[in-house]
Scaffold this motif. Structure first.
Motif, mmCIF file in Angstrom:
data_model
loop_
_atom_site.group_PDB
_atom_site.id
_atom_site.type_symbol
_atom_site.label_atom_id
_atom_site.label_comp_id
_atom_site.label_asym_id
_atom_site.label_seq_id
_atom_site.Cartn_x
_atom_site.Cartn_y
_atom_site.Cartn_z
ATOM 1 N N LEU A 210 0.848 -1.185 0.000
ATOM 2 C CA LEU A 210 0.000 0.000 0.000
ATOM 3 C C LEU A 210 0.883 1.234 0.000
ATOM 4 O O LEU A 210 1.741 1.396 0.864
ATOM 5 N N ARG A 211 0.671 2.111 -0.987
ATOM 6 C CA ARG A 211 1.442 3.349 -1.105
ATOM 7 C C ARG A 211 0.484 4.529 -1.047
ATOM 8 O O ARG A 211 -0.424 4.644 -1.871
ATOM 9 N N ILE A 212 0.694 5.387 -0.087
ATOM 10 C CA ILE A 212 -0.083 6.620 0.033
ATOM 11 C C ILE A 212 0.859 7.767 -0.325
ATOM 12 O O ILE A 212 1.819 8.040 0.397
ATOM 13 N N ILE A 213 0.593 8.407 -1.469
ATOM 14 C CA ILE A 213 1.512 9.414 -2.008
ATOM 15 C C ILE A 213 0.815 10.769 -2.010
ATOM 16 O O ILE A 213 -0.167 10.977 -2.726
ATOM 17 N N PHE A 214 1.324 11.688 -1.202
ATOM 18 C CA PHE A 214 0.805 13.055 -1.169
ATOM 19 C C PHE A 214 1.541 13.918 -2.186
ATOM 20 O O PHE A 214 2.779 13.923 -2.223
ATOM 21 N N VAL A 215 0.776 14.640 -2.996
ATOM 22 C CA VAL A 215 1.336 15.600 -3.951
ATOM 23 C C VAL A 215 1.075 16.997 -3.402
ATOM 24 O O VAL A 215 -0.079 17.397 -3.203
ATOM 25 N N GLU A 216 2.136 17.728 -3.154
ATOM 26 C CA GLU A 216 2.048 19.052 -2.537
ATOM 27 C C GLU A 216 1.225 20.024 -3.383
ATOM 28 O O GLU A 216 1.396 20.129 -4.600
ATOM 29 N N SER A 217 0.295 20.731 -2.716
ATOM 30 C CA SER A 217 -0.481 21.837 -3.314
ATOM 31 C C SER A 217 -1.283 21.414 -4.542
ATOM 32 O O SER A 217 -1.489 22.208 -5.463
ATOM 33 N N TYR A 218 -1.761 20.171 -4.544
ATOM 34 C CA TYR A 218 -2.553 19.642 -5.659
ATOM 35 C C TYR A 218 -4.020 19.754 -5.265
ATOM 36 O O TYR A 218 -4.493 19.008 -4.420
ATOM 37 N N GLY A 219 -4.725 20.718 -5.859
ATOM 38 C CA GLY A 219 -6.103 20.971 -5.490
ATOM 39 C C GLY A 219 -7.047 20.914 -6.672
ATOM 40 O O GLY A 219 -6.668 20.610 -7.810
ATOM 41 N N ARG A 220 -8.280 21.243 -6.417
ATOM 42 C CA ARG A 220 -9.339 21.161 -7.426
ATOM 43 C C ARG A 220 -9.102 22.101 -8.599
ATOM 44 O O ARG A 220 -9.621 21.895 -9.705
ATOM 45 N N ALA A 221 -8.337 23.164 -8.379
ATOM 46 C CA ALA A 221 -8.075 24.127 -9.446
ATOM 47 C C ALA A 221 -7.448 23.475 -10.664
ATOM 48 O O ALA A 221 -7.620 23.971 -11.797
ATOM 49 N N SER A 222 -6.737 22.368 -10.487
ATOM 50 C CA SER A 222 -6.114 21.693 -11.627
ATOM 51 C C SER A 222 -7.151 21.186 -12.627
ATOM 52 O O SER A 222 -6.824 20.939 -13.790
ATOM 53 N N PHE A 223 -8.392 21.028 -12.174
ATOM 54 C CA PHE A 223 -9.451 20.563 -13.066
ATOM 55 C C PHE A 223 -10.516 21.625 -13.332
ATOM 56 O O PHE A 223 -11.188 21.578 -14.358
ATOM 57 N N ASP A 224 -10.664 22.586 -12.433
ATOM 58 C CA ASP A 224 -11.752 23.550 -12.567
ATOM 59 C C ASP A 224 -11.320 24.936 -13.010
ATOM 60 O O ASP A 224 -12.169 25.739 -13.402
ATOM 61 N N ASN A 225 -10.044 25.267 -12.919
ATOM 62 C CA ASN A 225 -9.562 26.581 -13.333
ATOM 63 C C ASN A 225 -8.907 26.447 -14.710
ATOM 64 O O ASN A 225 -7.911 25.725 -14.855
ATOM 65 N N PRO A 226 -9.432 27.122 -15.751
ATOM 66 C CA PRO A 226 -8.848 26.992 -17.095
ATOM 67 C C PRO A 226 -7.362 27.322 -17.157
ATOM 68 O O PRO A 226 -6.655 26.838 -18.045
ATOM 69 N N LEU A 227 -6.885 28.139 -16.221
ATOM 70 C CA LEU A 227 -5.460 28.470 -16.203
ATOM 71 C C LEU A 227 -4.600 27.233 -16.040
ATOM 72 O O LEU A 227 -3.456 27.186 -16.505
ATOM 73 N N TYR A 228 -5.145 26.200 -15.389
ATOM 74 C CA TYR A 228 -4.379 24.990 -15.121
ATOM 75 C C TYR A 228 -4.869 23.799 -15.957
ATOM 76 O O TYR A 228 -4.677 22.639 -15.576
ATOM 77 N N ALA A 229 -5.482 24.094 -17.085
ATOM 78 C CA ALA A 229 -5.972 23.037 -17.976
ATOM 79 C C ALA A 229 -4.890 22.037 -18.370
ATOM 80 O O ALA A 229 -5.202 20.852 -18.579
ATOM 81 N N PRO A 230 -3.612 22.435 -18.504
ATOM 82 C CA PRO A 230 -2.587 21.425 -18.828
ATOM 83 C C PRO A 230 -2.522 20.277 -17.823
ATOM 84 O O PRO A 230 -2.138 19.171 -18.191
ATOM 85 N N HIS A 231 -2.896 20.511 -16.573
ATOM 86 C CA HIS A 231 -2.861 19.424 -15.591
ATOM 87 C C HIS A 231 -3.890 18.351 -15.929
ATOM 88 O O HIS A 231 -3.598 17.154 -15.876
ATOM 89 N N ALA A 232 -5.118 18.760 -16.291
ATOM 90 C CA ALA A 232 -6.150 17.786 -16.649
ATOM 91 C C ALA A 232 -5.748 17.025 -17.898
ATOM 92 O O ALA A 232 -5.954 15.807 -17.991
ATOM 93 N N ALA A 233 -5.159 17.720 -18.877
ATOM 94 C CA ALA A 233 -4.713 17.043 -20.095
ATOM 95 C C ALA A 233 -3.618 16.037 -19.779
ATOM 96 O O ALA A 233 -3.586 14.924 -20.333
#
Length: 510
Positions: A210-233
């Motif tokens: 079991l691996r629990i991996i935290f990614v720093e400062s990874y929030g909903r904005a990566s999917f809901d804010n168009p500025l961060y659309a590259p993250h969803a892609a």
């Protein structure tokens, strides 16, 4: 007349100082009260002036701390729980600006407060030099002005102006009382654990890791804010690669207890099954009998490992949280240059974990930090087979403008965040693709970035379960989205509720 006007302006500006970015200053009703009291009782001038100046400077500090925490975490300053953050702020400043500039900034802040105190001492002194007839009128003014201020406290928005500084001080006193009551209730909650005494909450894990991996400062904005659309892609592209390896995926939303920082509170929340949103709760958890997810794993015979590249000092609480083995920054073998505060790139951290070898039924927490502020220099992926001791990253670690240049422009800060988090997501999804067989992997954000970076309210973070289909079968009833793109309308599971729900699925116990 000019000196009196300047005095009133100075005291008035101090009283009207806002405590959050969107606040609209109003005429301070405390101003006539202060002036009238100083005129009415000149015999006690020194004592009154000392108290007044001390209160005004304390109000400036409190509002400044409020403003800083609103910008960083989207919430006001908690006088009970947030004092330890001052030391953390100094450490972050040293990592971003260097010790010399951080010391200079601290000295400048202290000098500024001293200068303000001196100016307020002069400003209050002007009103203690009036003759007796005026003092009689001043007593009447005290009563009238104090009544108006009291009316504002009782019914805000119904009188012209606002007793804002007084109201804020009263509210902070009440907040401190609520914090102490909350702490007492929390201590009671730590004693009630539904998993205490369970023989093996991880029964369905079998020999998988079991691996629990935290990614720093990874929030909903990566999917809901168009500025961060590259993250969803990027996640959509990674989804195809992971599926090609025969691995299954489920994604949903968790509600973090924090935003903008204090990652360790989110880590403790997930592990304990209790909401840890302050330093006081964190300390109470460490002193309590509550067993974390990792303690439960260790009690049922699993090795527990913490991979913590951000830990550069002693971390005694790691043992208390349930880790039988801890790999801090100095233990991971990195010999390259740091990326300011970030000790090493995430790709190297994940490779260092792989070098430990696969351990059957091991339960590991890995905390990735490349997407931690100040987000410069920006790391890039390198071939996994060429990582070596990390010196391949040296050219990246010394490239580009330093934080003190980038942070002058909010647009550049957001661009740096977008790039750094994009790198972190590439590294963690590539790692899951490379070594996901024989493991159940949970990848999640610890908290969203600061509100001025995310551009969104709230504290939602994405969470992704990845593993062989048989390991993900116990989670089919959760309703999470298949793949790595969580549906926007999925219910948000509070992070403190995750532990019990997760163990229910892994143990087969309702």
């Amino acid at each position: 007349m000019a000196r009196a006007a300047l005095s009133l302006l100075l005291i008035g500006l101090v009283l009207a100082q806002p405590n959050q970015p969107a606040a609209v200053p109003r005429f301070p009703l405390e101003l006539p009260v202060i002036v009238a009291i100083l005129i009415a009782w000149p015999g006690r001038a020194r004592g009154l002036r000392t108290l007044t100046v001390a209160a005004l400077v304390a109000g400036v500090v409190l509002k400044g701390l409020d403003l800083a925490l609103h910008l960083a975490f989207g919430r006001p300053f908690d006088p009970v729980a947030d004092l330890p953050l001052l030391a953390s702020a100094l450490e972050l400043g040293e990592g971003a600006l260097g010790p010399a500039l951080t010391l200079l900034a601290a000295l400048a802040l202290g000098a500024g407060l001293a200068a303000l105190a001196a100016a307020l001492w002069w400003a209050t002194g002007l009103w203690t030099r009036h003759d007796p007839p005026r003092r009689g009128w001043a007593l009447v003014a005290v009563v009238l002005a104090a009544g108006l201020a009291a009316a504002d406290l009782a019914a805000p928005e119904r009188v012209p102006g606002a007793a804002f500084t007084t109201a804020l001080s009263v509210e902070r006193g009440r907040a401190a009382r609520r914090a102490l009551d909350d702490l007492a209730a929390f201590r009671r909650a730590t004693a009630a654990d539904p998993w205490a005494g369970h023989p093996d909450p991880f029964a369905r894990l079998g020999e998988a890791e079991l691996r629990i991996i935290f990614v720093e400062s990874y929030g909903r904005a990566s999917f809901d804010n168009p500025l961060y659309a590259p993250h969803a892609a990027l996640m959509a592209e990674a989804e195809a690669g992971i599926a090609a390896r025969g691995l299954a995926m489920r994604s949903g939303w968790l509600g973090s207890p924090v935003a903008g920082g204090q990652s360790w509170l989110a880590h403790a929340t997930l592990a304990s099954g209790l909401r840890i949103d302050s330093a006081t709760r964190y300390s109470a958890l460490l002193a309590s009998p509550r067993r974390t997810l990792f303690e439960l794993a260790r009690a049922s015979g699993h090795e527990t490992l913490a991979v913590m590249p951000g830990i550069v000092r002693d971390w005694p609480e790691g043992r208390r949280l349930g880790f039988s083995r801890i790999l801090a920054a100095a233990d991971l073998g990195y010999r390259g240059q740091p990326f300011n505060w970030v000790t090493m790139p995430d790709q190297f951290t994940l490779a260092a974990f792989d070098r430990q070898g696969h351990q059957p039924a091991r339960v590991a927490q890995i905390v990735l930090i490349s997407s931690h502020a100040p987000w410069v220099p920006e790391p890039r992926m390198v071939p996994w087979e060429k990582l070596g001791d990390g010196r391949i990253f040296d050219a990246q670690a010394t490239a580009g403008d330093p934080p003190e240049v980038v942070w002058r422009d909010p647009g550049r800060v957001r661009a740096a965040y977008r790039s750094s988090l994009g790198y972190a997501l590439r590294a963690v999804t590539a790692h899951a693709t490379r070594s996901g067989h024989g493991a159940l992997t949970l990848i999640l954000g610890d908290h969203p970035p600061a509100p001025f970076v995310s551009g969104l309210p709230g504290r939602d973070v994405p969470a992704h379960l990845i593993g062989p289909p048989e390991l993900l079968a116990p989670f089919d009833g959760w309703g999470w989205t298949e793949g790595l793109i969580p549906a926007p309308d999925l219910p948000v599971l509070p992070m403190e509720a995750f532990r019990d729900r997760f163990l229910s699925a892994l143990s087969g116990r309702p």
